[in-house]
Design an enzyme around this catalytic site. Structure first.
Site, PDB file in Angstrom:
ATOM      1  N   ASP A   8       0.832  -1.193   0.000  1.00 26.17           N
ATOM      2  CA  ASP A   8       0.000   0.000   0.000  1.00 26.17           C
ATOM      3  C   ASP A   8       0.871   1.249   0.000  1.00 26.17           C
ATOM      4  O   ASP A   8       2.001   1.234   0.497  1.00 26.17           O
ATOM      5  CB  ASP A   8      -0.892   0.036   1.246  1.00 26.17           C
ATOM      6  CG  ASP A   8      -1.934  -1.066   1.251  1.00 26.17           C
ATOM      7  OD1 ASP A   8      -2.249  -1.588   0.160  1.00 26.17           O
ATOM      8  OD2 ASP A   8      -2.433  -1.392   2.342  1.00 26.17           O
ATOM      9  N   ARG A   9       0.347   2.322  -0.520  1.00 27.07           N
ATOM     10  CA  ARG A   9       1.097   3.581  -0.590  1.00 27.07           C
ATOM     11  C   ARG A   9       1.714   3.966   0.754  1.00 27.07           C
ATOM     12  O   ARG A   9       2.873   4.384   0.832  1.00 27.07           O
ATOM     13  CB  ARG A   9       0.175   4.706  -1.078  1.00 27.07           C
ATOM     14  CG  ARG A   9       0.867   6.051  -1.184  1.00 27.07           C
ATOM     15  CD  ARG A   9      -0.059   7.122  -1.727  1.00 27.07           C
ATOM     16  NE  ARG A   9       0.728   8.223  -2.272  1.00 27.07           N
ATOM     17  CZ  ARG A   9       0.313   9.019  -3.253  1.00 27.07           C
ATOM     18  NH1 ARG A   9      -0.847   8.820  -3.820  1.00 27.07           N
ATOM     19  NH2 ARG A   9       1.077   9.991  -3.679  1.00 27.07           N
TER      20      ARG A   9
END
Length: 285
Positions: free
Chosen positions: A125-126
């Site tokens: 995930d970012r």
């Protein structure tokens, strides 16, 4: 060293350092450790003429300044393993197409060979930091993805969660689904969705926070974040999945260890990234 006849730079270096192997020589080029007539050169096809002076700095630290939000932990002919910082996308989205780990690494491999490509094996995930891997050919990508459960021997995260987790260790098992708002949740019905299994151990705790070591038996989208919410201890900074605090200014999730069977050599390789200091500062009095 001085060139005695016309040649491309990579061919010259391979001849000069025959014992080091092609990939090692390509790496020193990519890292900016080679200069021609006092000017740093990274292109493998840079033309040399008789009399050109070539210098190699074996002690120079790899120049990662061209990278934003990541550093290379390991690179060979088949894979690139990186340490990704929180805030950097793994791959492009509709809103962000330029500053991604994928785009930067594609530019990196093309510095030595314009035909080179990289391929996504898995994603973070970012706002999750830590170790992730890309393949350097479609064959290796498919091999790793098709054999992911057997090839990956360890995939360990650290999670800073809200509250004091009472159990020293435990296992969370559920079936995950995703709604139209792209929010993942645990289905109340058995066998309804993708099976997800998460194991955790308490590393450190206080009345406000717990640092967990988390290992994945399965690798589903947002698996750790959903499972932490399920047990009433959402990941710090994870407003999407129930967090009420943002004590460290980022998501409290970090991919610490990735160990896998190398797709070509068959040997087990292991890569580790240190726990971010912010995860530990919340426990200091």
């Amino acid at each position: 060293m001085t060139a005695e006849r016309p040649a491309e730079l990579l061919a010259f270096l391979l001849d000069a350092f025959a014992g080091k192997g092609r990939n090692a020589v390509k790496s020193i080029l990519a890292r900016g450790q080679v200069s021609v007539n006092g000017v740093t050169v990274t292109r493998h096809d840079h033309p040399l003429l008789p009399g050109h002076r070539v210098a190699v700095s074996w002690t120079k630290v790899a120049d990662e300044s061209r990278f934003f939000g990541l550093s290379i932990l390991h690179e060979d002919d088949d894979v690139i393993v990186v340490n990704k910082e929180a805030g950097l996308l793994s791959v492009a989205t509709d809103k962000e197409k330029e500053v991604t780990a994928y785009r930067q690494l594609m530019e990196h491999v093309r510095r030595t060979d314009p035909r080179s490509r990289i391929f996504v094996v898995h994603r973070l995930d970012r706002d999750t930091s830590g170790v992730m891997m890309f393949a350097k050919s479609e064959r290796v990508q498919q091999q790793l993805q098709n054999d992911w459960q057997d090839a990956v021997e360890e995939r360990t995260y650290v999670a800073l969660v809200e509250g004091q987790v009472r159990d020293a260790e435990g296992t969370i098992r559920s079936w995950l689904k995703e709604n139209k708002a792209m929010r993942v949740y645990s289905s109340p019905k058995p066998d309804d969705g993708q099976l997800a299994v998460t194991h955790y151990k308490t590393v450190k705790s206080s009345k406000d926070f717990t640092l967990l070591e988390v290992s994945l038996e399965t690798g589903r989208k947002n698996q750790i974040r959903v499972h932490m919410q399920d047990i009433g201890h959402p990941v710090v900074g994870d407003k999407k999945y129930g967090a009420r605090t943002n004590a460290i200014g980022r998501l409290g999730l970090h991919a610490r260890v990735l160990s896998f069977r190398h797709p070509t050599s068959g040997r087990t390789v292991r890569f580790e990234s240190k726990v971010p200091p912010a995860f530990l500062r919340v426990f200091k009095e």
